[in-house]
Design an enzyme around this catalytic site. Sequence first.
Site, PDB file in Angstrom:
ATOM      1  N   GLU A   1       0.827  -1.209   0.000  1.00  0.00           N
ATOM      2  CA  GLU A   1       0.000   0.000   0.000  1.00  0.00           C
ATOM      3  C   GLU A   1       0.861   1.259   0.000  1.00  0.00           C
ATOM      4  O   GLU A   1       0.517   2.253  -0.649  1.00  0.00           O
ATOM      5  CB  GLU A   1      -0.934  -0.017   1.205  1.00  0.00           C
ATOM      6  CG  GLU A   1      -2.043  -1.051   1.094  1.00  0.00           C
ATOM      7  CD  GLU A   1      -2.790  -1.247   2.393  1.00  0.00           C
ATOM      8  OE1 GLU A   1      -3.948  -1.706   2.335  1.00  0.00           O
ATOM      9  OE2 GLU A   1      -2.217  -0.965   3.479  1.00  0.00           O
ATOM     10  N   GLN A   2       1.994   1.222   0.711  1.00  0.00           N
ATOM     11  CA  GLN A   2       2.888   2.374   0.694  1.00  0.00           C
ATOM     12  C   GLN A   2       3.497   2.556  -0.690  1.00  0.00           C
ATOM     13  O   GLN A   2       3.642   3.681  -1.172  1.00  0.00           O
ATOM     14  CB  GLN A   2       3.989   2.213   1.743  1.00  0.00           C
ATOM     15  CG  GLN A   2       4.947   3.391   1.842  1.00  0.00           C
ATOM     16  CD  GLN A   2       4.269   4.681   2.288  1.00  0.00           C
ATOM     17  OE1 GLN A   2       3.208   4.652   2.898  1.00  0.00           O
ATOM     18  NE2 GLN A   2       4.888   5.809   1.987  1.00  0.00           N
TER      19      GLN A   2
ATOM     20  N   ALA B   1       4.926  11.524  -0.546  1.00  0.00           N
ATOM     21  CA  ALA B   1       4.913  10.264   0.198  1.00  0.00           C
ATOM     22  C   ALA B   1       6.325   9.875   0.615  1.00  0.00           C
ATOM     23  O   ALA B   1       7.283  10.074  -0.122  1.00  0.00           O
ATOM     24  CB  ALA B   1       4.289   9.161  -0.652  1.00  0.00           C
TER      25      ALA B   1
ATOM     26  N   SER C   1       8.148   5.158   6.067  1.00  0.00           N
ATOM     27  CA  SER C   1       6.882   5.758   6.473  1.00  0.00           C
ATOM     28  C   SER C   1       6.410   5.196   7.802  1.00  0.00           C
ATOM     29  O   SER C   1       6.367   3.981   8.001  1.00  0.00           O
ATOM     30  CB  SER C   1       5.805   5.498   5.412  1.00  0.00           C
ATOM     31  OG  SER C   1       4.531   5.884   5.887  1.00  0.00           O
TER      32      SER C   1
ATOM     33  N   HIS D   1       3.490   5.131   8.681  1.00  0.00           N
ATOM     34  CA  HIS D   1       2.240   4.420   8.429  1.00  0.00           C
ATOM     35  C   HIS D   1       2.485   2.909   8.361  1.00  0.00           C
ATOM     36  O   HIS D   1       1.611   2.117   8.712  1.00  0.00           O
ATOM     37  CB  HIS D   1       1.597   4.908   7.131  1.00  0.00           C
ATOM     38  CG  HIS D   1       0.963   6.252   7.248  1.00  0.00           C
ATOM     39  ND1 HIS D   1      -0.227   6.465   7.919  1.00  0.00           N
ATOM     40  CD2 HIS D   1       1.344   7.468   6.789  1.00  0.00           C
ATOM     41  CE1 HIS D   1      -0.555   7.743   7.854  1.00  0.00           C
ATOM     42  NE2 HIS D   1       0.390   8.376   7.179  1.00  0.00           N
TER      43      HIS D   1
ATOM     44  N   ASP E   1      -3.441  10.005   9.787  1.00  0.00           N
ATOM     45  CA  ASP E   1      -3.811  11.225   9.080  1.00  0.00           C
ATOM     46  C   ASP E   1      -5.291  11.468   9.376  1.00  0.00           C
ATOM     47  O   ASP E   1      -6.141  10.648   9.004  1.00  0.00           O
ATOM     48  CB  ASP E   1      -3.589  11.071   7.577  1.00  0.00           C
ATOM     49  CG  ASP E   1      -2.112  10.971   7.216  1.00  0.00           C
ATOM     50  OD1 ASP E   1      -1.284  11.345   8.064  1.00  0.00           O
ATOM     51  OD2 ASP E   1      -1.803  10.508   6.109  1.00  0.00           O
TER      52      ASP E   1
ATOM     53  N   GLU F   1       2.772  19.321   8.366  1.00  0.00           N
ATOM     54  CA  GLU F   1       1.589  18.498   8.125  1.00  0.00           C
ATOM     55  C   GLU F   1       0.735  18.478   9.391  1.00  0.00           C
ATOM     56  O   GLU F   1       0.889  17.590  10.248  1.00  0.00           O
ATOM     57  CB  GLU F   1       1.978  17.069   7.727  1.00  0.00           C
ATOM     58  CG  GLU F   1       2.661  16.974   6.370  1.00  0.00           C
ATOM     59  CD  GLU F   1       2.871  15.536   5.909  1.00  0.00           C
ATOM     60  OE1 GLU F   1       2.499  14.603   6.664  1.00  0.00           O
ATOM     61  OE2 GLU F   1       3.393  15.360   4.795  1.00  0.00           O
TER      62      GLU F   1
ATOM     63  N   TRP G   1      -2.143  17.593   9.944  1.00  0.00           N
ATOM     64  CA  TRP G   1      -3.092  16.478  10.009  1.00  0.00           C
ATOM     65  C   TRP G   1      -2.431  15.158  10.390  1.00  0.00           C
ATOM     66  O   TRP G   1      -3.109  14.177  10.638  1.00  0.00           O
ATOM     67  CB  TRP G   1      -3.759  16.301   8.643  1.00  0.00           C
ATOM     68  CG  TRP G   1      -2.776  15.912   7.562  1.00  0.00           C
ATOM     69  CD1 TRP G   1      -2.378  14.651   7.220  1.00  0.00           C
ATOM     70  CD2 TRP G   1      -2.031  16.794   6.699  1.00  0.00           C
ATOM     71  NE1 TRP G   1      -1.452  14.693   6.204  1.00  0.00           N
ATOM     72  CE2 TRP G   1      -1.217  15.996   5.858  1.00  0.00           C
ATOM     73  CE3 TRP G   1      -2.001  18.193   6.556  1.00  0.00           C
ATOM     74  CZ2 TRP G   1      -0.375  16.546   4.899  1.00  0.00           C
ATOM     75  CZ3 TRP G   1      -1.155  18.735   5.596  1.00  0.00           C
ATOM     76  CH2 TRP G   1      -0.358  17.915   4.781  1.00  0.00           C
ATOM     77  N   HIS G   2      -1.102  15.121  10.419  1.00  0.00           N
ATOM     78  CA  HIS G   2      -0.354  13.873  10.603  1.00  0.00           C
ATOM     79  C   HIS G   2       0.023  13.728  12.077  1.00  0.00           C
ATOM     80  O   HIS G   2       0.959  14.368  12.565  1.00  0.00           O
ATOM     81  CB  HIS G   2       0.898  13.900   9.726  1.00  0.00           C
ATOM     82  CG  HIS G   2       1.705  12.636   9.764  1.00  0.00           C
ATOM     83  ND1 HIS G   2       1.758  11.742   8.714  1.00  0.00           N
ATOM     84  CD2 HIS G   2       2.501  12.102  10.731  1.00  0.00           C
ATOM     85  CE1 HIS G   2       2.563  10.731   9.021  1.00  0.00           C
ATOM     86  NE2 HIS G   2       3.021  10.939  10.250  1.00  0.00           N
TER      87      HIS G   2
END
Length: 293
Positions: A140-141, A152, A158, A160, A167, A213, A215-216
């Site tokens: 997915e990354q 990205a 990441s 994530h 996010d 960012e 939102w992160h």
Amino acid sequence: MTKIRKCWRRAALLLLAALVLLAAAVLYWKPRWRYRLLEEIAVYTESKVYLTEADNLTLERYTVAELREDRRVTFDQSLLLVNSDHPLTEDFAADIVCYGDTDVQMNRCVTEAYRLLAADVLEQFDEHLYIRSAYRTAEEQAQTIAEDGDVAAPLNASEHQAGLALDVYVPYFAGMGFLDCEAGQYVNDNCWRFGFIIRYPSYGEEETGISYEPWHLRYVGAPHAEIIAKNRLTLEGYIASLEPGVSYQYGDYLISRQTGETLLLPEDFSLAVLSEDNLGGYIVTVQLEGGND
């Protein structure tokens, strides 16, 4: 000449007044600009917090194997440093669970903190805090990089992929627009109370290599989130500030970076959280006797 000077002075004052009104109007209609201006002012008004070296505690040696069997100790992944310089290893396995009864996946250590943060936002603003992106597999990354490679993080760099990053948004306010609503500003100012930090803050681009960012969110847990937020640090800067082998006290917590399979903890402690740091060691967070449950 006097009349001319008076006219020029009056014109200058009118122009100044017009510019002030224009600036006020812009700040009114652009909440994110107003927020960032106030954030910069806060640099000069907010007090920092300090860690003190703890050199008067009796420490005992424990093997990592012993600590894994100790009911007072929790091993998690909350303080992994993940970036381009310190990517996740190919055999890394994130401790992933589903959030509540949803199919949203995140690291196990994040779930309760996010539940409390979302509940607080709902109570304060009658707004639901939603997750746009949480855990991502390597595949997915890679897809994210293919679709949005300019912003990205590289594969295995990441957060994530560790499930430690969220996010977030509220309806109609996502991305940089998150700062255009009171809920988004509140999250940026108060997420540390729930163990989160703004991973890529406006003041940290030089260290993180990533622009702001809001939102992160990144989970790091207590008391690390408070220390990082109040001292306007990045995660990189915070971990670098912890000298390996030195124990630091902050309130009822003892914090240390240690390496090896034998670790030092206080003779009497209430609870401890151990997280690998992705630098070859552990960050040990101990709640001392007498601390809050």
